[in-house]
Design an enzyme around this catalytic site. Structure first.
Site, PDB file in Angstrom:
ATOM      1  N   LYS A  80     140.880 -15.825  32.192  1.00 33.48           N
ATOM      2  CA  LYS A  80     139.748 -14.636  31.684  1.00 33.48           C
ATOM      3  C   LYS A  80     139.339 -14.260  33.055  1.00 33.48           C
ATOM      4  CE  LYS A  80     135.708 -13.337  28.953  1.00 33.48           C
ATOM      5  NZ  LYS A  80     135.691 -12.632  29.927  1.00 33.48           N
ATOM      6  N   ARG A 118     136.154  -4.638  33.378  1.00 36.26           N
ATOM      7  CA  ARG A 118     137.431  -4.011  32.610  1.00 36.26           C
ATOM      8  C   ARG A 118     137.778  -2.615  32.739  1.00 36.26           C
ATOM      9  NH1 ARG A 118     138.313  -5.820  26.941  1.00 36.26           N
ATOM     10  NH2 ARG A 118     140.400  -5.241  26.491  1.00 36.26           N
ATOM     11  N   ARG A 155     134.762  -0.044  30.914  1.00 34.55           N
ATOM     12  CA  ARG A 155     134.424  -0.568  29.513  1.00 34.55           C
ATOM     13  C   ARG A 155     133.293   0.308  29.060  1.00 34.55           C
ATOM     14  NH1 ARG A 155     132.473  -5.802  27.382  1.00 34.55           N
ATOM     15  NH2 ARG A 155     130.906  -4.374  26.092  1.00 34.55           N
ATOM     16  N   GLU A 162     141.578  -6.002  34.558  1.00 31.67           N
ATOM     17  CA  GLU A 162     140.310  -6.270  34.973  1.00 31.67           C
ATOM     18  C   GLU A 162     140.483  -5.882  36.364  1.00 31.67           C
ATOM     19  OE1 GLU A 162     138.470  -7.926  32.616  1.00 31.67           O
ATOM     20  OE2 GLU A 162     137.028  -8.607  33.825  1.00 31.67           O
ATOM     21  N   LYS A 188     137.839 -15.565  23.387  1.00 29.71           N
ATOM     22  CA  LYS A 188     137.435 -15.691  24.636  1.00 29.71           C
ATOM     23  C   LYS A 188     137.144 -17.421  24.401  1.00 29.71           C
ATOM     24  CE  LYS A 188     133.528 -13.078  24.747  1.00 29.71           C
ATOM     25  NZ  LYS A 188     132.577 -12.317  25.395  1.00 29.71           N
TER      26      LYS A 188
END
Lengths: 337, 526
Positions: free
Chosen positions: B229, B234, B249, B277, B399
């Protein structure tokens, strides 16, 4: 030496050797009203208004108490002392103290609005005025009492229509009776927590008329609460005591509810800004009406409010006391019954 | 604006989601179209630019209320919200305003941009005079921005969906991207398949929840794909025709802030949308998030910054391929297109976020423990056969962050909070020991319960040493465990370090001040 001084244990009159609303244990205490931050346990002798006697005895038990009606005078070593309505709760008074032409008034807690139960506030001329400042900022201005009760009634009626119980958190002395006297009883029955009902009983026994209420007890059928209004002290609401009312809608009735932040923090369904304290305009009106040039500001926004008064040309100073005013964030001290 | 103020009151009067949605739905059924468009805009973070600065608003409000500026400021600290403070201090309305629609007010406020200060003042005082408290509050919020009504975009879309009888996901997609609430009509925005700006329109991001139980509860490991992650921003990179767009995002168009990605996008095949990302990547390595921060919030990027903090897109998904929306395809099929795309582009600035090989959950726990050294925040678990969802949903994506770092620190400054924490000391500064001295190193605002906040508030009021405006220094007595996701060197902070996502993990009633951590302890975590 001034007629009244602010001592460690409370507001003191040396000439008469008497304290007003002391927080240390003293021999003789004059009490403005029966809330626990003003009327503490453990003094030898109490002096209060006639209407204050019943709730005071109910709270403090077997005490030595003497009472007198509003505007009557008692003289202690040449000092003339009398009570004048403060409009805060039933029996609440401002204390007028006069010696050799110098007049002091200690307000205790007060509000200018006639709430339909407490004797309405009366202004008293004086040279020195000791005022509270619980809501001593210009952001606190109350709507008309009728408007607030219209909102409460509308909320109650809507809950009833949805098959819910309405619960309002309120002090068992003062706010509770104000609610009981002013809500629209044609909507449904009004239930009370034991702490509220015991206070009601003490007041009714002293010949104060209070609208009919039903005490919440184990024996009552849970179904009977449906559509009703329950009045209970805030401390009862965190406990399992409220479970029997499900589904319910919960509201707080307090001046602090005027702020959105406080309202949302309570996680209640509703907050009604209904206070037994003077709002900003009320404080300023009351102070101006006394004609006093020296203002001592106690509990609340005492420093800010006295700075504001100084700006208006008055001799004002904040005074440290142990009074609380209207508490919502601290666990409310309630009569343990 | 009466309808909108009533909507606000209705939402404000309840903490029940259903009641909020019902109030919004009702509003969407009765309000004029232009007001609806603005309401959608306000509740999806599309507020107009501020045209009157707040310093002036405070001055005018104090003046009109007949109070000194210092008293206004003190009141503001207590209330914790400027729009509300103004609404509360103003005297009662003196005239009945002519009722104006929400959109008319907003547009008039926008038009204040180029008028003189005196004209702004005249407009605002006149507006205040004719409004009640609720309308004033809403009006002030429209000016000051930050319009939070206690409804998320998701709830707004749900209510709109019910009012229009349109499916939520499709609505969510329609209101994304670039549109101007002042010119677009309600029909164009929601009811027509508009081609206008269609080229730039991003897809709603699929968001994940943190795993809440043991990872084994997810079932058979072979059903799942795991990736690291990444700790960046984002982003959604779009190429349609010859046009390229990069969305963050927060639904912000950031194409021009990342010129290297703009350039990269020109190499993508047309009709391609990537989800990934944005990370600073230098010397063959992912860099700390605080370096990426030098790229956020800057509209123009200098050459020096570009060299110091060059970015890449670590791509993990394809949402559109060859002009077709492929979000319904299973993850593994979409990943195959992604691999094809990355290979064809063949540019260091586009990397595929690799999937981690594992056969048991135990393997994955080992992998997760390497996250910090990989500059990742933990792992992402995605179901191999799942489509790409809309918004935050439980089920197919999870997550699985690493446990945070922690230190025990001493509370030394406190400030009153805002919003629901108004009038309560909830914003704290913490310190650690450096010899006999306590050095402040972080602020934290969250992690305590309401009851704990009330207790700390009472402590602060009783143990204030000094006041500096809204801030109080307090007796160093309370110790808290501070959790954070990362730590980096920083020349901007006195302590020399900057933390990522600091918050209070718990109140260490058991720890005396002397036993709080030291600055050296903190530096060893670097």
């Amino acid at each position: 030496m001034p007629l009244l001084t602010f001592k460690k244990g409370g507001i003191y009159c040396a000439q008469a050797d008497v304290y007003i609303d002391p927080w240390s244990k003293v021999d003789r205490a004059i009490i403005t009203h029966a809330h626990s931050d003003h009327a503490r346990w453990g003094h030898q002798h109490y002096l209060c208004t006639s209407n204050c006697e019943a709730p005071l005895k109910h709270r403090l038990g077997n005490i030595s108490v003497q009472s007198m009606p509003f505007r009557e005078e008692v003289v202690m070593n040449g000092v003339r002392i009398s009570f004048h309505p403060a409009g805060h709760i039933i029996g609440s008074a401002q204390v007028r103290v006069e010696y050799q032409g110098e007049v002091w008034v200690v307000s205790g807690d007060y509000k200018l609005v006639d709430d339909g139960f407490a004797t309405p506030f009366e202004s008293v001329k004086c040279h020195h005025f000791v005022t509270e400042s619980t809501f001593g900022l210009p952001v606190y201005t109350w709507a008309d009492q009728q408007q607030i009760f219209d909102e409460i009634n509308t909320w109650w009626a809507a809950n009833r229509a949805n098959g819910k119980v309405s619960i309002i958190a309120a002090y068992s002395l003062g706010k509770a009776q104000r609610l009981i006297q002013n809500v629209d009883h044609s909507i449904g029955p009004v239930f009370t927590h034991g702490a509220v009902e015991n206070m009601n009983a003490a007041l009714r026994a002293a010949h104060h008329d209070i609208q009919p209420t039903i005490q919440v007890t184990k024996e009552l059928d849970k179904k009977s609460y449906k559509g009703g209004l329950v009045i209970a002290p805030g401390s009862a609401l965190g406990s399992s005591w409220v479970n029997k009312f499900k589904p319910f809608s919960l509201a707080y009735a307090s001046g602090w509810m005027a702020l959105r932040g406080t309202r949302r923090r309570r996680a209640a369904d509703r907050g009604f800004a209904l206070s037994d304290h003077a709002d900003w305009d009320g404080l300023n009106t009351a102070i101006a009406a006394t004609g006093a040039e020296n203002i001592y500001v106690t509990h609340g926004y005492s420093t800010l409010f006295s700075n504001w008064l100084k700006e208006q040309g008055l001799n004002a100073a904040p005074v440290e006391t142990q009074y609380v005013g209207e508490s919502i964030d601290v666990a409310e001290e309630e009569v343990a019954i | 604006m009466r309808q909108f103020a009533e909507l606000f009151l209705a939402i404000d009067a309840t903490n029940k989601t259903n009641a909020k949605v019902a109030a919004l739905q009702h509003y969407f059924e009765i309000a004029p179209d232009k007001d609806k468009v603005w309401t959608i805009a306000l509740l999806s973070h599309r507020r107009p630019k501020r045209t009157v600065n707040t310093r002036l608003l405070r001055e005018w409000a104090a003046e009109y209320s007949g109070i000194s500026p210092w008293l206004f400021e003190e009141s503001y600290h207590v209330v914790g919200d400027l729009a509300e403070t103004i609404a509360l201090v103003l005297p009662n309305p003196i005239s009945d305003s002519k009722e104006q629609a929400l959109h008319a007010w907003i547009e008039q406020i926008m038009d204040l941009k180029d008028v003189s200060e005196a004209d702004k003042k005249a407009f605002i005082l006149q507006a205040w005079q004719g409004m009640d408290k609720a309308e004033r509050f809403v009006f002030n919020k429209l000016i000051t921005g930050g319009f939070r009504m206690g409804v998320s975009q998701k709830l707004m879309v749900r209510a709109l969906g019910k009012a229009l009888d349109i499916e939520e996901n499709s609505l969510q997609h329609r209101i994304m991207g670039n549109w101007d609430p002042r010119t677009i009509t309600f029909d164009e925005l929601l009811l027509q398949e508009n081609s206008l700006d269609a080229a730039s329109k991003p897809y709603p991001f699929y968001l994940a929840y943190q795993i809440d139980g043991p990872v084994e509860d997810l079932g058979d490991p072979s059903d799942w794909q795991a990736e690291h992650k990444w700790d960046g921003i984002r982003g959604q990179l779009i190429k349609r025709g010859e046009e390229v767009f990069l969305w963050s995002r927060g639904e912000e168009l950031v194409t021009d802030r990342f010129p290297e990605l703009k350039l990269l996008a020109t190499k993508l095949p047309a009709g391609c949308v990537l989800d990934g990302e944005i990370l600073v990547f230098k010397d063959g390595q992912i860099q700390n998030f605080n370096l990426l921060q030098t790229r956020i919030g800057r509209k123009t990027v200098s050459k020096a910054t570009l060299q110091k903090a060059p970015v890449i897109l670590k791509a993990y998904d394809v949402l559109e391929w060859d002009g077709n929306d492929i979000r319904h395809l299973p993850l593994l099929e979409r990943r195959a297109y992604l691999a094809e795309c990355v290979a064809a582009v063949n540019d260091e600035r586009l990397q595929q976020s690799p999937s981690v090989a594992f056969s048991t959950w135990e393997d994955l726990k080992v992998e997760r423990s390497t996250a910090r050294s990989m500059k990742s925040e933990g792992l992402m678990l995605k179901r191999k056969d799942a489509p790409y969802g809309v918004g935050r949903k439980k089920g197919d994506w999870w997550k699985w962050k690493v446990d945070p770092l922690t230190v025990d620190a001493v509370l030394i400054y406190a400030m009153r909070g805002h919003g629901r924490r108004a009038n309560l000391y909830t914003d704290y500064t913490f310190a650690v020991w450096k010899g006999d001295e306590l050095v402040p190193f972080t602020k934290a605002y969250s992690g305590l319960t309401d009851a704990e906040f009330r207790k700390v508030d009472a402590f602060v009021k009783k143990n204030t040493i000094e006041r500096f405006g809204p801030v109080r220094s307090v007796k160093p007595e309370l110790v808290f465990e501070i959790a954070f996701e990362g730590i980096a060197q920083s020349s901007r902070h006195k302590s020399g370090v900057a933390l990522r996502f600091p918050r209070m993990k718990r109140w260490r009633h058991d720890k005396p001040v002397e036993e709080a951590n030291t600055l050296n302890d903190l530096l060893t975590l670097l």
